[in-house]
Scaffold this active site. Structure first.
Site, PDB file in Angstrom:
ATOM      1  CE  LYS A  35       3.657   3.111  -1.399  1.00 12.94           C
ATOM      2  NZ  LYS A  35       3.360   3.662  -0.035  1.00 12.94           N
TER       3      LYS A  35
ATOM      4  CG  ASP B 279       7.025   0.785  -0.290  1.00  9.69           C
ATOM      5  OD1 ASP B 279       6.662  -0.079   0.532  1.00  9.69           O
ATOM      6  OD2 ASP B 279       6.834   2.000  -0.121  1.00  9.69           O
TER       7      ASP B 279
END
Length: 306
Positions: free
Chosen positions: A10, A135
């Site tokens: 990401k 996350d």
């Protein structure tokens, strides 16, 4: 057995620290963008109940590895008696701000929920993931997202297709300690989705910033040297997560690849003693340049019943 499961990296297109809770956790606002850079996982069921990681991770003891912890957490939470054999082929660098460990852990939760037939919903898996790291939930959520809270309050966002050059400095950054730094800004003004949803407002680094970036630059000289070199070369780059990687957005893979080749050519000129990127990090601050495409969603998004 499940082979070649994709655990994507990401990018944080911006990352604002907007406050701090009484328990010490920081309140964030960020946009998560999945990219094509990914680890690959093979996962098989064991009937003896053991959770075994086949691949050694440098500096990470077996029991502390997020993929092992994820499997054990799901096992303990559901009471399943089966175990798992885990094999990870790492492509996402560690200490880079790309979420590799979190993505691997999320993929293990998603895959074992299927293999063990534990039947947890997306929301239930996300709650487990949050116990492993802030996350992890977004990778289970499965969509590019605007995140708030400690990173667990997620709203899907549609982002334009684009490509990135991801620049990895020859220095990793451990997340631990960055959020505790006394010089970290913790009062950035909050934003709303409409603030950055205009045409290209977020894709060209025209919106927001990364509050962690100045903290990292003050503590990690090779990371600072990398950004200085990029800026001197005329590139506007931003750090992702807590670093160390930077990224630059482009409208197409072709444009990103051309920029990468120009960077490599300039590196050969500026660091003439370096035959290739990463050979001598004492001379060249850049370890690797990677061209990545944006992903519209997580590859295993539809493996979970919402």
């Amino acid at each position: 057995m499940l082979y070649d499961l994709i655990a994507p990296a990401k990018l944080n297109l911006f990352l604002h620290v907007v406050g701090r809770r009484a328990d010490g956790y920081h309140l964030l606002q960020t946009v998560f963008q999945f990219i094509s850079l990914a680890d690959l996982l093979d996962i098989d069921v064991r009937e003896d109940g053991q959770i075994c990681r086949e691949t050694d991770m440098q500096g990470v003891p077996h029991d502390q590895d997020l993929v092992v912890r994820a499997a054990r957490l799901l096992q303990q939470s559901t009471g399943v008696k089966q175990g798992a054999q885990l094999h990870v082929r790492k492509r996402i660098p560690s200490g880079a701000g790309l979420g590799g460990g979190s993505s691997d852990a999320a993929t293990v939760l998603i895959a074992l929920n299927r293999l063990w037939r534990t039947g947890l919903s997306r929301a239930e898996l996300m709650r487990l993931g949050l116990q492993l790291g802030a996350d992890v939930p977004v990778f289970i959520f499965g969509q590019n997202a605007f995140a708030e809270g400690v990173g667990e309050q997620l709203t899907p966002v549609e982002l334009p297709s684009q490509a990135f050059v991801v620049i990895q400095p020859a220095q990793a950054v451990p997340t631990q300690g960055i959020f505790q730094a006394p010089d970290l800004t913790r009062d950035t003004e909050t934003v709303k989705i409409m603030d950055f949803s205009g045409p290209h407002a977020i894709t060209r680094l025209g919106f927001g910033h990364n509050d962690l970036q100045p903290v990292v630059l003050n503590r990690f000289p090779v990371v600072r040297q990398t950004l200085d070199w990029l800026e001197q070369a005329g590139y506007q780059a931003r750090m992702t997560g807590s670093g160390s990687c930077f990224f630059i957005g482009f409208q197409s893979v072709q444009q990103a690849e051309m920029a990468k080749q120009k960077m490599l050519a300039k590196i050969r000129v500026d660091f003439s003693d370096v035959a290739s990127v990463g050979v001598d990090s004492s001379v060249c601050p850049i370890q690797t340049l990677m061209v990545c495409e944006s992903l519209p969603e997580h590859p295993q998004r539809y493996w979970i019943e919402s």
